[in-house]
Design a protein around this motif. Structure first.
Motif, mmCIF file in Angstrom:
data_model
loop_
_atom_site.group_PDB
_atom_site.id
_atom_site.type_symbol
_atom_site.label_atom_id
_atom_site.label_comp_id
_atom_site.label_asym_id
_atom_site.label_seq_id
_atom_site.Cartn_x
_atom_site.Cartn_y
_atom_site.Cartn_z
ATOM 1 N N GLN A 65 -1.418 10.417 15.603
ATOM 2 C CA GLN A 65 -0.117 9.797 15.924
ATOM 3 C C GLN A 65 0.854 10.809 16.538
ATOM 4 O OE1 GLN A 65 0.201 7.940 11.785
ATOM 5 N NE2 GLN A 65 1.099 6.326 13.056
ATOM 6 N N CYS A 114 3.079 -0.027 11.368
ATOM 7 C CA CYS A 114 2.592 1.291 11.789
ATOM 8 C C CYS A 114 3.690 1.998 12.568
ATOM 9 C CB CYS A 114 1.345 1.117 12.652
ATOM 10 S SG CYS A 114 0.614 2.655 13.224
ATOM 11 N N LEU A 115 3.828 3.274 12.340
ATOM 12 C CA LEU A 115 4.827 4.072 13.059
ATOM 13 C C LEU A 115 4.533 4.122 14.555
ATOM 14 C CD1 LEU A 115 5.098 6.979 10.469
ATOM 15 C CD2 LEU A 115 6.943 5.388 11.058
ATOM 16 N N HIS A 157 -5.643 3.101 5.949
ATOM 17 C CA HIS A 157 -4.859 2.969 7.196
ATOM 18 C C HIS A 157 -4.859 4.309 7.933
ATOM 19 C CE1 HIS A 157 -1.139 1.392 9.440
ATOM 20 N NE2 HIS A 157 -1.156 2.672 9.762
ATOM 21 N N HIS A 161 -6.831 5.750 11.661
ATOM 22 C CA HIS A 161 -6.257 6.456 12.823
ATOM 23 C C HIS A 161 -7.173 7.586 13.301
ATOM 24 C CE1 HIS A 161 -2.441 4.496 13.444
ATOM 25 N NE2 HIS A 161 -1.988 4.745 12.236
HETATM 26 ZN ZN ZN Z 1 -0.310 3.830 11.333
#
Ligand code: ZN
Ligand code: FHF
Length: 187
Positions: A65, A114-115, A157, A161
């Motif tokens: 991310q 989700c960010l 989660h 990623h």
């Molecule tokens: Zn996420």
């Protein structure tokens, strides 16, 4: 410092890559990255700092991310209990691996966000209810733990990623709120 500007959003191809394992012993760079990821989670859960910095509250963060395709995650799950303020799970995990999981599945009743996703995606995200996990901790020590319920969902989660998987990949396309028998709904 990691802020919302550091976090990449859906459409960026890094979020669909399989991230690379980190080498052990951990490099100073990877240790520092883990510390910064945990600092972000702390800041994002501090109402004053989150407001100042414009952060969305987060319980987990994965290195992809941040456009860094490495198998590093941070998780910080607050207790929500004033009597017992210790977080129920707080760790930076290097090379986390699910060794085994329950037959029973579970999902959050509220769905997931989700960010890296700036929109609401409704529906149940069905995951394993319990997982046995190995990882290397921030001190470079191999750990093996069992998680269930909310903590297990958060870690799944984050590990998704590392494998290029987004939470909405798990939502039933025909009926987002369809559930098979026996799936635990965590409220
Ligand atoms: Zn996420
Ligand atoms: C979150 N926020 O942390 C969500 C998003 C189920 O890869 O859950 O995208 F700040 C990581 C207490 C309870 C305090 C909930 C895993 C969700 C992971 C981050 N916030 C919360 C809290 C929250 C994502 N993410 C909605 C931002």
């Amino acid at each position: 410092m990691i802020t919302m500007d550091t976090i990449i959003r859906e459409g960026n191809p890094t979020l669909r890559e399989v991230a690379k394992e980190v080498s052990v012993p951990l490099s100073d760079e990877d240790i520092k990255l883990g510390e910064e990821m945990m600092e972000f989670l702390h800041n994002s859960q501090d109402p004053v700092k989150a407001e100042e910095l414009g952060l969305r509250g987060g319980v987990g963060l994965a290195a992809p991310q941040l456009d860094i395709s490495k198998r590093i995650i941070a998780v910080h799950v607050p207790s929500g209990d004033l009597e017992n303020p210790e977080p129920t799970l707080s760790a930076v995990m290097y090379n986390p691996k699910i060794l085994s999981h329950s037959v029973q599945d579970a999902c959050l009743g509220e769905g997931e966000g989700c960010l890296s996703v700036d929109r609401e995606v409704p529906g149940y995200v069905v995951r394993h209810n319990k997982i046995t996990l190995s990882y290397v901790d921030a001190a470079g020590v191999k750990q093996k733990i069992r998680l269930k319920n909310y903590e297990a969902i958060v870690v799944q989660h984050e590990i998704d990623h590392l494998n290029g998987v987004m939470f909405y990949d798990h939502i039933n396309q025909e009926n987002p709120y369809a559930l098979k028998d026996g799936v635990l709904v965590i409220e």
